[in-house]
Design a protein around this motif. Sequence first.
Motif, PDB file in Angstrom:
ATOM      1  N   ILE A   8     -57.707  39.658   4.775  1.00 29.72           N
ATOM      2  CA  ILE A   8     -58.097  39.090   3.472  1.00 29.72           C
ATOM      3  C   ILE A   8     -58.065  37.562   3.482  1.00 29.72           C
ATOM      4  O   ILE A   8     -58.923  36.915   2.879  1.00 29.72           O
ATOM      5  CB  ILE A   8     -57.198  39.699   2.370  1.00 29.72           C
ATOM      6  CG1 ILE A   8     -57.705  41.119   2.074  1.00 29.72           C
ATOM      7  CG2 ILE A   8     -57.200  38.846   1.098  1.00 29.72           C
ATOM      8  CD1 ILE A   8     -56.832  41.946   1.167  1.00 29.72           C
ATOM      9  N   ASP A   9     -57.114  36.977   4.210  1.00 30.15           N
ATOM     10  CA  ASP A   9     -57.034  35.512   4.256  1.00 30.15           C
ATOM     11  C   ASP A   9     -58.294  34.868   4.825  1.00 30.15           C
ATOM     12  O   ASP A   9     -58.563  33.692   4.581  1.00 30.15           O
ATOM     13  CB  ASP A   9     -55.835  35.072   5.112  1.00 30.15           C
ATOM     14  CG  ASP A   9     -54.553  35.119   4.292  1.00 30.15           C
ATOM     15  OD1 ASP A   9     -54.655  35.223   3.056  1.00 30.15           O
ATOM     16  OD2 ASP A   9     -53.464  35.083   4.897  1.00 30.15           O
ATOM     17  N   LYS A  18     -57.691  36.812  -3.474  1.00 34.57           N
ATOM     18  CA  LYS A  18     -56.889  37.565  -2.490  1.00 34.57           C
ATOM     19  C   LYS A  18     -56.097  38.681  -3.176  1.00 34.57           C
ATOM     20  O   LYS A  18     -56.018  39.808  -2.675  1.00 34.57           O
ATOM     21  CB  LYS A  18     -55.928  36.614  -1.763  1.00 34.57           C
ATOM     22  CG  LYS A  18     -56.623  35.708  -0.774  1.00 34.57           C
ATOM     23  CD  LYS A  18     -55.647  34.750  -0.112  1.00 34.57           C
ATOM     24  CE  LYS A  18     -56.407  33.666   0.631  1.00 34.57           C
ATOM     25  NZ  LYS A  18     -55.554  32.583   1.095  1.00 34.57           N
ATOM     26  N   LYS A  22     -56.599  42.652  -2.344  1.00 32.18           N
ATOM     27  CA  LYS A  22     -55.492  43.544  -1.968  1.00 32.18           C
ATOM     28  C   LYS A  22     -55.478  44.756  -2.882  1.00 32.18           C
ATOM     29  O   LYS A  22     -55.312  45.897  -2.450  1.00 32.18           O
ATOM     30  CB  LYS A  22     -54.152  42.799  -2.082  1.00 32.18           C
ATOM     31  CG  LYS A  22     -53.866  41.944  -0.879  1.00 32.18           C
ATOM     32  CD  LYS A  22     -52.506  41.261  -0.990  1.00 32.18           C
ATOM     33  CE  LYS A  22     -52.473  40.058  -0.069  1.00 32.18           C
ATOM     34  NZ  LYS A  22     -51.697  38.942  -0.544  1.00 32.18           N
ATOM     35  N   LYS A  23     -55.638  44.497  -4.179  1.00 30.46           N
ATOM     36  CA  LYS A  23     -55.630  45.604  -5.149  1.00 30.46           C
ATOM     37  C   LYS A  23     -56.784  46.569  -4.849  1.00 30.46           C
ATOM     38  O   LYS A  23     -56.618  47.788  -4.883  1.00 30.46           O
ATOM     39  CB  LYS A  23     -55.749  45.041  -6.577  1.00 30.46           C
ATOM     40  CG  LYS A  23     -55.623  46.071  -7.686  1.00 30.46           C
ATOM     41  CD  LYS A  23     -55.485  45.388  -9.048  1.00 30.46           C
ATOM     42  CE  LYS A  23     -55.163  46.361 -10.174  1.00 30.46           C
ATOM     43  NZ  LYS A  23     -56.295  47.008 -10.772  1.00 30.46           N
ATOM     44  N   ARG A  25     -58.173  47.192  -1.989  1.00 30.25           N
ATOM     45  CA  ARG A  25     -57.854  48.017  -0.809  1.00 30.25           C
ATOM     46  C   ARG A  25     -56.828  49.083  -1.165  1.00 30.25           C
ATOM     47  O   ARG A  25     -56.934  50.226  -0.722  1.00 30.25           O
ATOM     48  CB  ARG A  25     -57.367  47.131   0.349  1.00 30.25           C
ATOM     49  CG  ARG A  25     -58.549  46.362   0.948  1.00 30.25           C
ATOM     50  CD  ARG A  25     -58.201  45.608   2.218  1.00 30.25           C
ATOM     51  NE  ARG A  25     -59.390  44.851   2.652  1.00 30.25           N
ATOM     52  CZ  ARG A  25     -59.390  43.969   3.627  1.00 30.25           C
ATOM     53  NH1 ARG A  25     -58.279  43.707   4.286  1.00 30.25           N
ATOM     54  NH2 ARG A  25     -60.503  43.339   3.957  1.00 30.25           N
ATOM     55  N   ARG A  26     -55.838  48.694  -1.994  1.00 29.38           N
ATOM     56  CA  ARG A  26     -54.821  49.671  -2.430  1.00 29.38           C
ATOM     57  C   ARG A  26     -55.460  50.820  -3.192  1.00 29.38           C
ATOM     58  O   ARG A  26     -55.124  51.979  -3.012  1.00 29.38           O
ATOM     59  CB  ARG A  26     -53.836  48.966  -3.370  1.00 29.38           C
ATOM     60  CG  ARG A  26     -52.535  48.593  -2.736  1.00 29.38           C
ATOM     61  CD  ARG A  26     -51.454  48.189  -3.712  1.00 29.38           C
ATOM     62  NE  ARG A  26     -51.759  47.756  -5.047  1.00 29.38           N
ATOM     63  CZ  ARG A  26     -51.865  46.482  -5.435  1.00 29.38           C
ATOM     64  NH1 ARG A  26     -51.721  45.507  -4.564  1.00 29.38           N
ATOM     65  NH2 ARG A  26     -52.118  46.195  -6.693  1.00 29.38           N
TER      66      ARG A  26
END
Length: 625
Positions: A8-9, A18, A22-23, A25-26
């Motif tokens: 992600i970075d 970012k 992340k959310k 992907r979760r």
Amino acid sequence: MAKEPRPIDELTIWDDAKAMLKKARREGVETVHDRLDQQTPHCKFCELGTTCRNCTMGPCRVSEKRPRGVCGADADVIVARNFGRFVTGGAAGHSDHGRDLIEVLEAIVEGEAPDYKITDEGKLFRLAGEVGIETEGRELMAVAEDLMECFFADFGSRKKSVSLLSRVPEVRKEKWAKLGMTPRGVDREIAEMMHRTHMGCDNDAPNTLIHAARTALADGWGGSMIGTELSDVIFGTPTPKMSTANLAVIKEDKVNLLVHGHNPVVSEMILAAAREPEMVARAKELGATGINVAGLCCTGNELLMRQGIPMAGNHLMTELAIITGAVEAVVVDYQCIMPSLVQISGCYHTKFIDTANKARFTGAIHFDFQPRTAMKQAREIVSIAIEAFAERDAGRVEIPGEPIEIMTGFSNEAVIEALGGTLDPLVKAIADGDIRGAVGIVGCNNPKIKHDSLNVGLTKELIKKDILVIVTGCVTTAAGKAGLLVPEAIEMAGPGLKKICGALGIPPVLHYGSCVDNSRIIQLCAALANELGVDISDLPVGASSPEWYSEKAAAIGLYAVASGIYTHLGHPPNILGSETVTNLAVSGLEDLVGASFFIEPDAVKTAEMFDERIKAKRKGLGLSE
Ligand code: SF4
Ligand code: MSK
């Protein structure tokens, strides 16, 4: 085997993005980055522009081994035709947007648009004067009718040039006339490009490119400029104001309604409806503290410039805004709206509402938005958003960070007023070297480039060198989130800009509006050139679209170059399969129109190239470097 997703970075420079990636992907929500990975590597022929699908003797792919298509077209012809059509798609998008504004003006004149009005009467009279319409002692609506007819005619075939060419320096117009580049009518140039690129027509690459430039000019000085000017007439000419940007403008305790697309005709009504006491009262009944209308992309820019609404994000933030889980509705008009937003909305309680018959999305709630019924429809749309608040799953809401302050609303009128009524102080600041030059940084995001890294990187590099930056489109939110759109940003600028912008209390990076509002920038360049008695190509100015992706950005780039403005692209269009076309774009155009494109993926090197160019142009004007 499925590819590992990229870290992600590497995808974005922003913390809010970012957090939402992340959310995503979760929660198993697919984004533009995932789909880019699936599509990579891309077809090499398409990347080079050497594939042709213009007839059913093909499709053809040309290469060293097989240098001609079935009809005999070589790489030069195929690349030029493809690029010509690409630019034409962009010109058509902007210009059809401009036409929609003329149609609203027509409806106002005919008394068929009770919810719209002419807000800036002074501007309407000034515009009419500029295109040769008699204004003395005449009624507002009579002049408006003549202006409407004049602009409709700019789209047709009966004029020798579009009317707002009245703003262009004579020397530039002479150049265009000699080259056969004078834009005659918007629809005419667009149709002619489709004709020229049919099998068996324009089989001379440079000739096709000249017409591509003419089509782009019809957009810049025609369709787009009409779009900007009539939006000002109908909704008001922007003036400086403060607002905020980033995902934190989405409010946990409010009904959040995001407006997305390009045209303010729908979103202005949505905002007006959302401010009505009955609407707010209903939102409160459902437990919200109010209704929050925030912007995405260029519809966001339009409402930010005129009404000061907050900006939730630019192109690559549109999916991520929905992933906050706190968006009740996304209301769209047209252009740059990823169809994936429908699927992502479906992962949450978000209602996805489209409003234009020419931009429908399978799975969306559809409104055929019409000027006659605008407010009634806007109330229905806002009501859908309010009722959706009750369906929100509080457990899935995550809104990252804090909003960042931004200053917006820099129309040319506002700038000239801030300068005391004339361009003289700006000319003096340029002559004294406090402002060494100016660069318009415009356009999009592209998932192939780390989100906003170049948009922000280049802006910072340029202001350090006392080069004033003007931003539009999706670069706006990037600059805003980086803290560059507030007066305090002078601390990041060179001494000259710090002095001038500090004295005026303005940022060293000025927000000039949406994508069609790039017409404000070329208008300013023309006004400066006229003031100095030179051509636009003599000015110490440039343009850049660091992270562009769209056909419209290509049209903007080409009308900037054809207008005499040295223009940077962070990555090339799909033309590298033809040396003739590539050489013309990056050097040959210089001899013809006094400017060219340059391609550079590095922000520091790009700023150095602009610096060199600006030095040369300042020298040419007899100014210190
Ligand atoms: Fe092939 Fe020519 Fe047809 Fe294009 S126009 S698909 S190059 S035959
Ligand atoms: S919205 S054209 S992504 S700037 Fe104008 Fe943004 Fe580019 Fe669309």
